[in-house]
Design an enzyme around this catalytic site. Structure first.
Site, PDB file in Angstrom:
ATOM      1  N   ALA A   1      20.800  33.068 -62.765  1.00 10.44           N
ATOM      2  CA  ALA A   1      22.097  32.607 -63.350  1.00 10.44           C
ATOM      3  C   ALA A   1      21.681  32.094 -64.624  1.00 10.44           C
ATOM      4  O   ALA A   1      20.677  31.914 -65.223  1.00 10.44           O
ATOM      5  CB  ALA A   1      22.536  31.473 -62.513  1.00 10.44           C
ATOM      6  N   TYR A   2      23.018  31.948 -65.501  1.00  7.07           N
ATOM      7  CA  TYR A   2      23.044  31.371 -66.956  1.00  7.07           C
ATOM      8  C   TYR A   2      23.365  30.196 -66.876  1.00  7.07           C
ATOM      9  O   TYR A   2      24.434  29.989 -66.466  1.00  7.07           O
ATOM     10  CB  TYR A   2      23.736  32.682 -67.818  1.00  7.07           C
ATOM     11  N   ILE A   3      22.472  29.343 -67.630  1.00  2.00           N
ATOM     12  CA  ILE A   3      22.966  28.127 -68.156  1.00  2.00           C
ATOM     13  C   ILE A   3      23.721  28.096 -69.481  1.00  2.00           C
ATOM     14  O   ILE A   3      24.757  27.562 -69.629  1.00  2.00           O
ATOM     15  CB  ILE A   3      21.779  27.206 -68.366  1.00  2.00           C
TER      16      ILE A   3
END
Length: 161
Positions: free
Chosen positions: A29-31
């Site tokens: 996932a992307y922060i």
């Protein structure tokens, strides 16, 4: 400074499986996700975790920094992710001096299979295996970031494959 130089292709058929390793499950996932940079967290099926910072606009070449992190910290970071987590199994497939990474997506993108090859130079011209189809390098709808942020639709991507 680490550079990532890679090309992406849609995969045609199942012939690649004959040469593939056992694969490893990945949840990512992307922060942070911006046009020219991203910060992603990955948790691997073997219990390891890694955080990766990518910077750059170029289609083929970006700066890339990767670090192993504690799995519990990675799980905590996933709670702060923007968009959705991507689920895939990554297989390594050797072919004529290069190791191809074949990602078989699950979840919202089930049915999509993409092969990537990392290159030492932008001038490298790897021999393409007979199981790769159309090149999608630089097509943003095939980037993990776009898929995680819902910019692309899994059903429409599968139709293009």
């Amino acid at each position: 400074m680490a550079k990532e130089i890679e090309r992406k292709f849609l995969v045609s058929g199942q012939r690649w499986r004959t040469f593939a390793d056992e694969g490893i499950a990945i949840r990512q996932a992307y922060i942070v996700a911006q046009d020219d940079r991203s910060l992603r967290v990955r948790i691997f099926g073997n219990g390891k975790a890694r955080i990766t910072l990518k910077i750059g606009h170029a289609v083929l070449v970006r700066d890339e920094y990767e670090y192993d992190i504690d799995r519990d910290e990675a799980e905590d970071m996933l709670r702060h992710a923007i968009g959705n987590a991507i689920e895939k199994v990554r297989y390594k497939v050797p072919h004529e001096g290069h190791v191809w990474e074949v990602d078989v997506y699950g979840g919202a993108h089930k049915g999509l299979i993409i092969a990537e090859v990392e290159l030492a130079s932008i001038h490298d011209e790897p021999n393409l295996p007979n199981w790769v189809g159309r090149e999608v390098t630089g097509e943003s709808q095939y980037s993990n970031q776009s898929m995680a942020l819902g910019v692309s639709n899994g059903a429409s991507l599968r139709q293009l494959a």
